[in-house]
Write a protein that holds these residues in place. Structure first.
Motif, short mmCIF file in Angstrom:
data_model
loop_
_atom_site.label_atom_id
_atom_site.label_comp_id
_atom_site.label_asym_id
_atom_site.label_seq_id
_atom_site.Cartn_x
_atom_site.Cartn_y
_atom_site.Cartn_z
N SER A 1 1.39 -6.86 -7.10
CA SER A 1 1.85 -7.21 -5.75
C SER A 1 1.51 -8.63 -5.37
O SER A 1 2.25 -9.26 -4.60
CB SER A 1 1.26 -6.23 -4.72
OG SER A 1 -0.15 -6.27 -4.75
N ASP B 1 3.77 -9.48 -2.31
CA ASP B 1 3.92 -8.28 -1.50
C ASP B 1 2.59 -7.52 -1.40
O ASP B 1 2.57 -6.30 -1.23
CB ASP B 1 4.99 -7.36 -2.11
CG ASP B 1 5.48 -6.30 -1.12
OD1 ASP B 1 5.56 -6.60 0.08
OD2 ASP B 1 5.78 -5.17 -1.56
N ARG C 1 -0.45 -5.80 0.17
CA ARG C 1 -0.72 -5.19 1.47
C ARG C 1 -2.14 -4.68 1.47
O ARG C 1 -2.49 -3.78 0.71
CB ARG C 1 0.26 -4.04 1.76
CG ARG C 1 1.68 -4.52 1.97
CD ARG C 1 2.51 -3.49 2.70
NE ARG C 1 1.88 -3.12 3.95
CZ ARG C 1 1.28 -1.95 4.17
NH1 ARG C 1 1.20 -1.04 3.23
NH2 ARG C 1 0.74 -1.69 5.35
N SER D 1 -2.54 -2.03 -1.44
CA SER D 1 -2.31 -2.58 -2.77
C SER D 1 -3.59 -2.69 -3.59
O SER D 1 -4.69 -2.85 -3.05
CB SER D 1 -1.69 -3.98 -2.66
OG SER D 1 -0.47 -3.95 -1.96
N ARG E 1 12.38 -0.31 -7.49
CA ARG E 1 12.10 -1.57 -8.19
C ARG E 1 12.72 -1.57 -9.58
O ARG E 1 13.24 -2.58 -10.06
CB ARG E 1 10.59 -1.80 -8.27
CG ARG E 1 10.20 -3.17 -8.81
CD ARG E 1 8.72 -3.38 -8.84
NE ARG E 1 8.08 -2.53 -9.85
CZ ARG E 1 6.81 -2.65 -10.21
NH1 ARG E 1 6.03 -3.55 -9.62
NH2 ARG E 1 6.29 -1.84 -11.12
N ALA F 1 9.63 -7.47 -5.24
CA ALA F 1 8.63 -6.70 -4.53
C ALA F 1 9.22 -5.33 -4.19
O ALA F 1 10.43 -5.20 -3.96
CB ALA F 1 8.22 -7.43 -3.26
N ARG G 1 9.20 -3.40 -1.61
CA ARG G 1 9.92 -3.26 -0.34
C ARG G 1 11.27 -3.96 -0.39
O ARG G 1 12.27 -3.45 0.13
CB ARG G 1 9.06 -3.77 0.81
CG ARG G 1 7.87 -2.86 1.10
CD ARG G 1 7.05 -3.33 2.28
NE ARG G 1 6.30 -4.55 1.98
CZ ARG G 1 5.45 -5.12 2.81
NH1 ARG G 1 5.26 -4.61 4.02
NH2 ARG G 1 4.77 -6.20 2.47
N ASN G 2 11.33 -5.12 -1.03
CA ASN G 2 12.61 -5.82 -1.16
C ASN G 2 13.57 -5.04 -2.04
O ASN G 2 14.78 -4.95 -1.76
CB ASN G 2 12.39 -7.21 -1.73
CG ASN G 2 11.66 -8.13 -0.78
OD1 ASN G 2 11.56 -7.84 0.41
ND2 ASN G 2 11.13 -9.23 -1.29
#
Length: 264
Positions: free
Chosen positions: A42, A47, A49, A53, A193, A205, A207-208
């Motif tokens: 990450s 990304d 968190r 993470s 992903r 990432a 989320r993306n």
């Protein structure tokens, strides 16, 4: 005080002092054999968190690094000897001669898992660990590894061959589909992903990647959005997702990857 990191501003502030000390200890144990230290996972994909993470770190050292130094690394970096502020530390050490060539093997001299939310593990035998995660991590490293110390990442880590990488991605999806030891939101987001990589040729990432998949896969949108909502919580507060829906989604993911792998 001079930073031990190549670019301190390139890593999340929450783990910056930790990574500073990790690099300092790694240098103390491994030099003059140390080649590179870099972040993957990450942090590499921008990304990270905090509270959710892991910190993923790869160390590359010359083949003359003594075995006693490898074992010392497992001791000096273990939580709480070095308190990990993240969910955990996942660190591997590779021989530089291994790392510079594409490989389907795990290939590490140390695979260390440690931290407040990770089961402790210090493994020195690469045959004891599934190789696919290491193949994927080396692919992410070659694309986006965040250099912490030493030689540039692409000079020391080779990208896997495409066919080998897709086989590793498929193995990772099948392992997530088993569900053992995985949060359901992470099962879904790892699947996103994986499909996003098949579509774009790049690691995104999580989320993306999830947002990319929701744009075209309306049937899975509620599940993916629920996974995203859960992913915003700390790991200890993750929300379980319907197991049958997760299995259906991961079966679809596996089908997409198999098609791409055949094309390779």
């Amino acid at each position: 005080m001079t930073s031990t990191l190549v670019d301190p501003e390139s890593v999340p502030v929450e783990v910056r002092p930790y990574l500073e000390e990790l690099v300092r200890r790694t240098r103390a144990v491994c030099e003059p054999h140390l080649v590179s230290v870099f972040a993957v996972g990450s942090i590499a994909l921008a990304d990270y968190r905090h509270g959710r993470s892991d910190v993923d770190v790869t160390v590359v050292a010359g083949p003359a690094l003594p075995g006693r130094a490898v074992r010392q690394m497992a001791k000096v970096l273990a939580h709480p000897a070095l308190p990990c502020p993240a969910a955990g530390l996942e660190l591997v050490i590779y021989d530089s001669e291994f790392a510079k060539r594409p490989s389907v093997a795990a290939g590490y001299s140390l695979n260390l898992n440690t931290g407040p939310l990770l089961p402790s593990r210090a493994d020195f035998d690469p045959k004891r660990s599934p190789a696919f995660w290491h193949v994927i991590d080396r692919s992410i490293a070659h694309q986006s590894g965040r250099l912490l110390y030493g030689s540039p990442v692409r000079q020391v880590v080779a990208a896997p061959h495409d066919r080998d990488l897709y086989a590793a991605i498929l193995a990772s999806v099948r392992e997530h589909a088993d569900g053992v030891g995985h949060l359901s939101d992470n099962q879904v987001l790892n699947g996103c992903r994986s499909v996003a990589f098949c579509r774009t040729g790049r690691w995104l990432a999580k989320r993306n990647a999830a947002r990319l998949i929701t744009q075209t896969e309306e049937a899975f949108r509620p599940l993916i959005e629920a996974a995203l909502d859960s992913f915003e919580r700390p790991r200890s507060s993750a929300v379980p997702l319907p197991a049958a829906d997760v299995r259906t989604f991961l079966s679809w993911v596996a089908d997409r990857i198999e098609i791409e792998a055949i094309a390779r």
